[in-house]
Structures are given as structure tokens and as C-alpha cells.
Design a protein around this motif. Structure first.
Motif, PDB file in Angstrom:
ATOM      1  N   ARG A 232       0.835  -1.204   0.000  1.00 46.04           N
ATOM      2  CA  ARG A 232       0.000   0.000   0.000  1.00 46.04           C
ATOM      3  C   ARG A 232       0.867   1.250   0.000  1.00 46.04           C
ATOM      4  O   ARG A 232       1.921   1.287   0.635  1.00 46.04           O
ATOM      5  CB  ARG A 232      -0.943  -0.005   1.212  1.00 46.04           C
ATOM      6  CG  ARG A 232      -1.863  -1.207   1.222  1.00 46.04           C
ATOM      7  CD  ARG A 232      -2.864  -1.171   2.356  1.00 46.04           C
ATOM      8  NE  ARG A 232      -3.651  -2.399   2.385  1.00 46.04           N
ATOM      9  CZ  ARG A 232      -4.672  -2.660   1.590  1.00 46.04           C
ATOM     10  NH1 ARG A 232      -5.045  -1.766   0.688  1.00 46.04           N
ATOM     11  NH2 ARG A 232      -5.324  -3.801   1.670  1.00 46.04           N
ATOM     12  N   GLN A 233       0.389   2.281  -0.718  1.00 49.21           N
ATOM     13  CA  GLN A 233       1.088   3.562  -0.804  1.00 49.21           C
ATOM     14  C   GLN A 233       2.559   3.335  -1.154  1.00 49.21           C
ATOM     15  O   GLN A 233       3.467   3.746  -0.454  1.00 49.21           O
ATOM     16  CB  GLN A 233       0.951   4.335   0.514  1.00 49.21           C
ATOM     17  CG  GLN A 233      -0.472   4.641   0.915  1.00 49.21           C
ATOM     18  CD  GLN A 233      -1.231   5.454  -0.155  1.00 49.21           C
ATOM     19  OE1 GLN A 233      -0.647   6.276  -0.846  1.00 49.21           O
ATOM     20  NE2 GLN A 233      -2.528   5.203  -0.278  1.00 49.21           N
TER      21      GLN A 233
ATOM     22  N   HIS B 229       1.791   4.902  -5.866  1.00 55.63           N
ATOM     23  CA  HIS B 229       0.582   4.151  -6.189  1.00 55.63           C
ATOM     24  C   HIS B 229      -0.147   3.760  -4.911  1.00 55.63           C
ATOM     25  O   HIS B 229       0.483   3.395  -3.910  1.00 55.63           O
ATOM     26  CB  HIS B 229       0.924   2.896  -6.986  1.00 55.63           C
ATOM     27  CG  HIS B 229       1.601   3.168  -8.290  1.00 55.63           C
ATOM     28  ND1 HIS B 229       0.919   3.485  -9.442  1.00 55.63           N
ATOM     29  CD2 HIS B 229       2.917   3.210  -8.614  1.00 55.63           C
ATOM     30  CE1 HIS B 229       1.774   3.677 -10.429  1.00 55.63           C
ATOM     31  NE2 HIS B 229       2.995   3.518  -9.952  1.00 55.63           N
ATOM     32  N   ARG B 230      -1.453   3.809  -4.976  1.00 62.26           N
ATOM     33  CA  ARG B 230      -2.264   3.460  -3.802  1.00 62.26           C
ATOM     34  C   ARG B 230      -2.099   1.989  -3.442  1.00 62.26           C
ATOM     35  O   ARG B 230      -2.018   1.634  -2.269  1.00 62.26           O
ATOM     36  CB  ARG B 230      -3.729   3.771  -4.086  1.00 62.26           C
ATOM     37  CG  ARG B 230      -4.662   3.540  -2.914  1.00 62.26           C
ATOM     38  CD  ARG B 230      -6.090   3.907  -3.276  1.00 62.26           C
ATOM     39  NE  ARG B 230      -6.570   3.116  -4.401  1.00 62.26           N
ATOM     40  CZ  ARG B 230      -7.070   1.881  -4.276  1.00 62.26           C
ATOM     41  NH1 ARG B 230      -7.153   1.315  -3.079  1.00 62.26           N
ATOM     42  NH2 ARG B 230      -7.501   1.219  -5.339  1.00 62.26           N
TER      43      ARG B 230
END
Length: 364
Positions: free
Chosen positions: A281-282, A290-291
Motif C-alpha cells: 500500500r502507498q 501508487h495506492r
């Protein structure tokens, strides 16, 4: 439950909100306080680590311990850059850290730690992406310069073939035509896929299972293929056939390396390839955050890649095997790059890990 020194209680809210890891060490370098950033960095909690000696959390960190003891003895602050910490879990960290004696409590030290791994990784990835773009430009220019005269040579050989009456002489012109076709095919392979990816929702595990099936057939069961999948991963947007080719190039390299060097493994240990997937994540790939990112590891227990070759394995025509063309990994990096991802490699004797990062959201 651990506590801060009396003079620091009012500042706890500030320390808890910092992204810099903060530790307070008391008598005999025992942990008195960790802020949340330090808990994350050291993979522990304040409840678990309170009162423990620092060397229970940090292993093989003699340099850090000597720096801390010097700060206690001299009452001076110290700063170290790009030091390496080894955690109890075996994780290695590269960090910058500062040590400051607390003026009101001379036996206590304040330790501020900034992780460097993320910044170093981003810098390394930007270098890889830059090298990849430079290589692609170079190969395209070289391909143009090669294919033009090849077309002329092939055309002239065809015209000459029609004028010759002797089959023996025609044999030479056909050799010229065949070799020109072979060189043209080689150049096309160096360029990688010649069409834009056909993007559609794609399950990464379906891709890996196809690769596993192909390897099982090619190896006739001589390779142990292990799965370690995260079933919660959502679909990614990509070209399924191109991604199968990218992962297959990596897996075939792993299989061939294991077969070529059976003595590199402990007695009785079969060639093994492990496919592992995880969600990040992140996560930043190059300069873009990117998420959600899919991380795929393709790990083998082969002999490893020599350090002098490891930095160049994604360049065209670079191969560690006498029978290799040096194009598979270059094509893989190109395909993954078209999907806004990146391929990295870590290797040591007995273990090579190709790490593929792919965004799980569509990138325009």
C-alpha cells in the motif's frame, strides 16, 4: 507499559505524530520509550520492548552500541549516516541516526532514526528506469541502422537467386536470405513486443498458474514449484499474454540455472522455484506513488548470479549462460515497464529473487 522521562510527558503527543523514529534509552541502554514510527521501523511495540536492552532489538549493531556508550561517557551528541541495523527478525535496515544525551537525566539518551531504505530504493529504481529508457532508445536506433541494410541484402540475394541457373550456386543465395531473416528476427526480439498492450482486468494468479503449468511440462516434474499467494489481491489492468511471457522468461531462467549447477544446492535438495504474491500500500515505483501495488517474487535455489553480472542482467545480449541469448530479461523489463511496473533482482549463492512490482490501478 513504558513511559517517557518526567520532563518529556508534555511532548509525547508531538513525538507520537513524528515520522522520524524516536527512542528513549535509560540505564544500561534499556528501552524506555518508542514512538509509533519507531515501533513500525523496529517491528515491535513499546509494550513488548519496554525495559529490554537495545541489543535485544538490534542484532550485530556493535557500531551503534559503541556510539551510544560514547555519548553516555562524553555527554556529546553523535550522528551516523547510512548505518546498517539488523533486527531480531533478520530484517536489514539502512538508517541515518542521531544520539543525544538528555541534559536532566545524564544516564538517558534520545535516539532519532530516519530510515534510508525507501529513499535508496526510490533512487535505485529511478536509475533502473533511466537506464531502461536509454537502452530502449539505443536499441531502436541500432535496429533501424541494421534492418535497413539487411532488407537491401535480402532483396539483392533474392534477385540474384532468380538469375542463377545452378542449384549449387542458389544454395549460397539462400544462405544469405536465411541469415538475413535470422538477424532481422534477432533485432525484432531485442525490441521486445511490437504492439501496444491489450489492457483488460487480469488476475495475477491466473498468469502465474499458466507459467507453473508450462514449467511443469517443460521440466517433466524435475522442478519443485511452490505457491505462496495472497488470495485477497484484486485484478490488475494488463495484457495477459504479454505478462505470461514476462514471468515465463524469469521462471525459465531460474529453472535452467538450477539444472546447470546441481552441485550448488545441498545434497538431496531438488531445484525449487517459489511464486509469492503480496499487496503493498502507498508504494512508490520510480517517481510515481501508487495506492496499491502487487509484488510478485519468483525465487529459486540455484547458484545465484555473480555480482559483476547482477547490475547488467536487464541489458540486451547480457547472459550468464553459454547457451543464453541475453534477451529474455530485457524483454521482461520492457513488458513490465509498459505496464508501469518494474523488475528488480536480489541474488546470493543458493538464492535468487526476481521481484516484480505492478500497479493494481490503471495508469494512463
Amino acid at each position: 507499559m513504558g513511559s517517557l522521562p518526567a520532563n518529556a510527558h508534555n511532548d509525547r503527543g508531538i513525538l507520537d505524530s513524528l515520522t522520524t523514529a524516536v527512542l528513549v534509552l535509560g540505564d544500561r541502554l534499556r528501552v524506555e520509550y518508542l514512538n509509533p514510527a519507531a515501533e513500525s521501523l523496529f517491528e515491535t511495540s513499546l509494550t513488548r520492548s519496554h525495559g529490554q536492552p537495545l541489543d535485544d532489538i538490534l542484532l550485530d549493531s556493535d557500531d551503534a552500541l559503541s556510539t551510544l556508550n560514547a555519548a553516555l561517557e562524553n555527554g556529546q551528541s553523535y550522528t551516523r549516516r547510512e548505518a546498517e541495523f539488523v533486527l531480531a527478525s533478520g530484517t536489514r535496515l539502512t538508517v541515518d541516526y542521531s544520539v543525544t544525551p538528555l541534559s536532566l537525566e545524564p544516564s538517558e539518551l534520545l535516539m532519532e532514526i530516519q530510515g534510508r531504505d525507501r529513499l535508496l530504493r526510490i533512487s535505485r529504481e529511478e536509475d533502473i528506469i533511466s537506464q531502461q529508457e536509454t537502452t530502449r532508445t539505443l536499441v531502436r536506433g541500432m535496429a533501424h541502422e541494421i534492418k535497413n541494410p539487411l532488407g537491401g541484402i535480402r532483396g539483392a540475394a533474392q534477385l540474384l537467386d532468380r538469375e542463377l541457373d545452378s542449384d549449387e550456386q542458389r544454395e549460397y543465395t539462400r544462405v544469405i536470405i536465411d541469415e538475413a531473416d535470422r538477424l532481422r528476427s534477432l533485432v525484432d526480439r531485442m525490441l521486445g513486443p511490437n504492439k501496444a498492450p491489450q489492457l483488460a482486468p487480469t488476475n495475477v494468479h491466473e498468469i502465474l498458474e499458466r507459467v507453473r503449468t508450462l514449467l511443469e511440462a517443460e521440466s517433466k516434474g524435475r522442478v519443485q514449484l511452490l505457491r505462496d499467494y495472497d488470495p485477497s489481491l484484486p485484478d490488475l489492468v494488463g495484457d495477459k499474454e504479454q505478462l505470461i511471457q514476462a514471468f515465463l522468461n524469469i521462471a525459465r531462467n531460474a529453472m535452467e540455472a538450477a539444472f546447470e549447477c546441481p552441485d550448488a544446492r545441498p545434497d538431496g535438495e531438488p531445484p525449487t522455484i517459489t511464486f509469492r504474491t503480496r499487496a503493498l500500500r502507498q508504494f512508490t515505483i520510480g517517481h510515481r506513488r501508487h495506492r496499491l501495488v502487487c509484488r510478485v517474487d519468483v525465487t529459486d535455489n540455484g547458484p545465484g548470479i555473480p555480482p559483476d553480472l547482477l547490475q547488467n542482467i536487464f541489458y540486451p545480449m547480457i547472459s550468464g549462460r553459454a547457451t543464453g541469448t541475453g534477451l529474455g530479461l530485457s524483454i521482461t523489463q520492457s513488458i513490465i515497464g509498459q505496464h508501469h511496473g518494474l523488475v528488480e533482482c536480489e541474488s546470493e549463492p543458493g538464492r535468487t529473487d526476481f521481484i516484480i512490482f505492478l500497479p493494481l490501478e490503471h495508469c494512463p
